[in-house]
Write a protein that holds these residues in place. Structure first.
Motif, mmCIF file in Angstrom:
data_model
loop_
_atom_site.group_PDB
_atom_site.id
_atom_site.type_symbol
_atom_site.label_atom_id
_atom_site.label_comp_id
_atom_site.label_asym_id
_atom_site.label_seq_id
_atom_site.Cartn_x
_atom_site.Cartn_y
_atom_site.Cartn_z
ATOM 1 N N ALA A 91 0.866 -1.402 -0.067
ATOM 2 C CA ALA A 91 0.136 -0.088 0.082
ATOM 3 C C ALA A 91 0.915 1.117 0.215
ATOM 4 C CB ALA A 91 -0.831 -0.082 1.170
ATOM 5 N N LEU A 92 2.046 1.285 0.877
ATOM 6 C CA LEU A 92 2.796 2.430 0.904
ATOM 7 C C LEU A 92 3.589 2.479 -0.489
ATOM 8 C CD1 LEU A 92 4.416 1.879 4.363
ATOM 9 C CD2 LEU A 92 3.088 3.730 3.698
ATOM 10 N N ARG A 95 2.144 2.108 -3.332
ATOM 11 C CA ARG A 95 0.937 2.785 -4.307
ATOM 12 C C ARG A 95 0.672 4.264 -3.845
ATOM 13 N NH1 ARG A 95 -2.289 -1.992 -2.956
ATOM 14 N NH2 ARG A 95 -2.118 -3.567 -4.458
ATOM 15 N N GLN A 96 1.162 4.400 -2.690
ATOM 16 C CA GLN A 96 0.790 6.031 -2.000
ATOM 17 C C GLN A 96 2.195 6.862 -2.314
ATOM 18 O OE1 GLN A 96 0.113 5.297 2.030
ATOM 19 N NE2 GLN A 96 -1.731 3.997 1.626
ATOM 20 N N GLY A 97 3.251 6.222 -2.913
ATOM 21 C CA GLY A 97 4.447 6.904 -3.450
ATOM 22 C C GLY A 97 5.330 7.143 -2.334
ATOM 23 N N ARG A 98 5.136 6.471 -1.032
ATOM 24 C CA ARG A 98 5.863 6.695 0.158
ATOM 25 C C ARG A 98 7.022 5.490 0.175
ATOM 26 N NH1 ARG A 98 5.928 11.325 2.649
ATOM 27 N NH2 ARG A 98 3.808 12.346 2.896
ATOM 28 N N LYS A 105 14.200 -11.755 12.634
ATOM 29 C CA LYS A 105 15.242 -11.935 13.449
ATOM 30 C C LYS A 105 15.256 -10.963 14.726
ATOM 31 C CE LYS A 105 19.515 -14.066 13.270
ATOM 32 N NZ LYS A 105 20.489 -13.518 14.046
ATOM 33 N N GLY A 106 14.382 -9.918 14.559
ATOM 34 C CA GLY A 106 14.336 -9.076 15.657
ATOM 35 C C GLY A 106 14.546 -7.724 15.373
ATOM 36 N N VAL A 107 14.697 -7.292 14.047
ATOM 37 C CA VAL A 107 15.126 -5.965 13.623
ATOM 38 C C VAL A 107 13.694 -5.242 13.508
ATOM 39 C CG1 VAL A 107 16.188 -4.526 11.721
ATOM 40 C CG2 VAL A 107 16.948 -6.861 12.218
ATOM 41 N N ASP A 108 13.584 -4.105 13.977
ATOM 42 C CA ASP A 108 12.584 -3.066 13.930
ATOM 43 C C ASP A 108 12.390 -2.885 12.227
ATOM 44 O OD1 ASP A 108 10.858 -0.861 13.944
ATOM 45 O OD2 ASP A 108 11.786 -0.328 15.839
ATOM 46 N N PRO A 109 11.050 -3.084 12.018
ATOM 47 C CA PRO A 109 10.469 -2.887 10.845
ATOM 48 C C PRO A 109 10.837 -1.353 10.225
ATOM 49 C CG PRO A 109 8.797 -4.030 11.879
ATOM 50 C CD PRO A 109 9.757 -3.611 13.123
ATOM 51 N N LEU A 110 10.668 -0.458 11.082
ATOM 52 C CA LEU A 110 11.142 0.800 10.565
ATOM 53 C C LEU A 110 12.599 0.873 10.011
ATOM 54 C CD1 LEU A 110 9.477 2.885 13.696
ATOM 55 C CD2 LEU A 110 8.535 1.886 11.422
ATOM 56 N N ASP A 111 13.402 0.387 10.856
ATOM 57 C CA ASP A 111 14.907 0.298 10.223
ATOM 58 C C ASP A 111 14.995 -0.386 8.860
ATOM 59 O OD1 ASP A 111 15.289 1.408 12.675
ATOM 60 O OD2 ASP A 111 15.867 0.061 13.736
ATOM 61 N N THR A 130 -0.898 -2.875 15.183
ATOM 62 C CA THR A 130 0.295 -2.187 15.818
ATOM 63 C C THR A 130 1.481 -1.687 15.286
ATOM 64 O OG1 THR A 130 -0.671 -2.575 18.070
ATOM 65 C CG2 THR A 130 1.332 -1.375 17.994
ATOM 66 N N VAL A 131 1.958 -2.979 14.607
ATOM 67 C CA VAL A 131 3.247 -2.950 13.630
ATOM 68 C C VAL A 131 2.732 -2.126 12.638
ATOM 69 C CG1 VAL A 131 4.950 -4.330 12.479
ATOM 70 C CG2 VAL A 131 4.136 -4.990 14.734
ATOM 71 N N ALA A 132 1.816 -2.478 11.854
ATOM 72 C CA ALA A 132 1.676 -1.725 10.611
ATOM 73 C C ALA A 132 1.251 -0.177 10.871
ATOM 74 C CB ALA A 132 0.033 -2.456 10.144
ATOM 75 N N ALA A 133 0.599 0.074 11.842
ATOM 76 C CA ALA A 133 0.286 1.515 12.153
ATOM 77 C C ALA A 133 1.476 2.227 12.313
ATOM 78 C CB ALA A 133 -0.555 1.741 13.411
ATOM 79 N N SER A 134 2.383 1.619 13.138
ATOM 80 C CA SER A 134 3.966 2.244 13.262
ATOM 81 C C SER A 134 4.600 2.411 12.121
ATOM 82 C CB SER A 134 4.695 1.592 14.462
ATOM 83 O OG SER A 134 5.905 2.105 14.646
ATOM 84 N N LEU A 135 4.666 1.304 11.380
ATOM 85 C CA LEU A 135 5.155 1.460 10.273
ATOM 86 C C LEU A 135 4.742 2.547 9.156
ATOM 87 C CD1 LEU A 135 7.595 0.175 8.462
ATOM 88 C CD2 LEU A 135 5.814 -1.661 7.763
ATOM 89 N N ARG A 136 3.340 2.563 9.162
ATOM 90 C CA ARG A 136 2.694 3.577 8.305
ATOM 91 C C ARG A 136 2.980 5.138 8.593
ATOM 92 N NH1 ARG A 136 -1.971 1.145 8.778
ATOM 93 N NH2 ARG A 136 -2.631 2.469 10.255
ATOM 94 N N ASP A 137 2.867 5.216 9.966
ATOM 95 C CA ASP A 137 3.238 6.506 10.455
ATOM 96 C C ASP A 137 4.510 7.051 9.934
ATOM 97 O OD1 ASP A 137 0.497 6.510 11.200
ATOM 98 O OD2 ASP A 137 0.976 6.234 13.407
ATOM 99 N N ALA A 138 5.595 6.192 10.211
ATOM 100 C CA ALA A 138 6.911 6.472 10.110
ATOM 101 C C ALA A 138 7.190 6.746 8.682
ATOM 102 C CB ALA A 138 7.897 5.337 10.592
ATOM 103 N N MET A 139 6.619 5.800 7.588
ATOM 104 C CA MET A 139 6.934 5.987 6.204
ATOM 105 C C MET A 139 6.088 7.260 5.748
ATOM 106 S SD MET A 139 8.994 3.758 5.350
ATOM 107 C CE MET A 139 9.808 3.899 6.994
ATOM 108 N N ASN A 140 5.253 7.712 6.287
ATOM 109 C CA ASN A 140 4.341 9.011 5.977
ATOM 110 C C ASN A 140 4.798 10.261 6.295
ATOM 111 O OD1 ASN A 140 2.346 7.823 4.082
ATOM 112 N ND2 ASN A 140 1.116 7.111 6.102
#
Length: 384
Positions: A66-67, A69-72, A112-118, A323-333
């Motif tokens: 989805a991100l 498609r949104q250009g993020r 493996k334990g890496v934060d999705p944002l990273d 929760t993971v998806a929302a955090s990722l979405r907010d960070a990428m936006n």
């Protein structure tokens, strides 16, 4: 060294599978196991944890699509349909073991334990790798095809020379088995008896090239024999079988200090990347057929039937995924302001004279541009 590869070198006659596509446990005689290929079923506790990681992986894949498609995100190679392979690859390793992933193995890195944002900053174009490989014992995701296999073998060789108890799991796709680096990595690992598990996710296509145009071997697991190592093939959409087979491979690599090759037969449900049109090279009926073998549905059915996954546990897993998806979405936006000068900071530990000159030149250009912008702004304000 109490075991020889010849004792179990050829893959089992049938693909190792423990769950039917419908999610029921298969009778022992239908699991593909046998002498030299014994795979105990992991505990319910381990499988419930694996299921949660599987669900997180699926949610991350869908959120990233989805991100795009949104250009993020500039690009995203989805592993939708292959998540079971990636969760099992991460969970079969101990704390001191290393994972060498490809560009499509985002779910393995997260598992493996890496934060999705990273993990996702590289697909946005901020950094090549947004996490510390040494901290997580996880190499940077490799975009050049198959280079990570040579890096993995080098890491395993170094660990042996240092006397470390380390197993390296190197991931690749079926297309990688046609590369020269694949041959070099397996040959070196076999000759020097290095503790490396080569894990091939065979999704049937090297972008658009079908497996039949890549290899004439009975299976990709059979390629191991030519190098003097054991090979095994497993249902790549069966998380139970994957956990069992990969854990045994890692245990053998550690205790016997030998390399092994494990081929997982799976399927990439979506296009190669958002820049690909998969309708040009595969039929929709084929995709539909594999949708019925979805690893998420298969695992959920199995755990519910066993009473391991009740409504409360399912709700908890679902909430965690969101929760993971929302955090990722907010960070990428969120907008980013990258510093162009950072591109020079991590090329060499000690910058070369040429790099220093290039950095100074760019810094001067950026300063001049900023000064010109300030002057234009002052002129506009003075004219009001």
């Amino acid at each position: 060294m109490g075991i020889s590869p010849e004792d179990y070198m050829l893959p089992a006659e049938r693909e190792i599978r423990m769950l039917s596509p419908e999610g029921t446990l298969l009778p022992a005689e239908q699991q593909g196991t046998g002498p030299g290929h014994e795979y105990p079923i992991p505990s319910d506790e381990v499988l419930l944890e694996a299921y949660e990681r599987l669900m997180v992986g699926r949610r991350v894949n869908d959120q990233n699509t989805a991100l795009v498609r949104q250009g993020r995100l500039a690009v995203y190679p989805s592993s939708h349909g292959q998540e079971a392979c990636q969760v099992a690859a991460a969970m079969c390793l101990e704390d001191n073991d290393w994972l060498f992933p490809t560009y499509r193995d985002t779910v393995a890195v997260i598992s493996k334990g890496v934060d999705p944002l990273d993990v996702m900053v590289s697909f946005r174009g901020d950094w090549h790798c947004g996490y510390d490989p040494k901290e997580h014992k996880t190499a940077a995701q490799a975009t050049p095809l198959t280079t990570q296999l040579l890096h993995a073998v080098g890491a395993a060789h170094a660990a042996v020379l240092r006397g470390e108890d380390t197993v390296v799991l190197a991931m690749c796709g079926d297309g990688a088995t046609s590369e020269g680096d694949f041959h070099e990595a397996l040959n070196f690992a076999a000759v020097f008896r290095l503790p490396v598990v080569f894990f091939v996710q065979n999704n049937g296509y090297a972008i658009s090239v079908p497996l039949a145009r890549q290899s004439a071997a009975p299976t990709l697991a059979h390629k191991a024999v030519g190098y003097g190592m054991a090979g095994e093939r497993v249902d790549g959409n069966d998380l139970v079988a994957l956990m069992a087979a990969l854990r045994r491979a890692v245990d053998l690599a550690r205790t016997e200090r030998i390399p092994l090759l494990v081929e997982a037969h799976t399927y990439r449900m979506q296009a190669h990347t958002n820049a690909d049109d998969d309708t040009r090279y595969r039929e929709r009926e084929e995709v539909k057929e594999w949708a019925a073998k979805d690893p998420v549905l298969r695992m959920e059915t199995y755990l519910r039937d066993k009473g391991v996954l009740d409504e409360a546990a399912a709700a908890r897993v679902s909430e965690h995924c969101e929760t993971v998806a929302a955090s990722l979405r907010d960070a990428m936006n969120a907008d980013v302001n990258p510093d162009p000068l950072e591109m020079f900071d991590h090329v060499f530990s000690e910058p070369t004279q040429q790099l220093r000159e290039q950095r100074d030149w760019l810094a001067e250009e950026l300063a001049a541009e900023a000064a010109e912008g300030r002057a234009d702004q002052a002129a506009k304000e003075g004219a009001r």
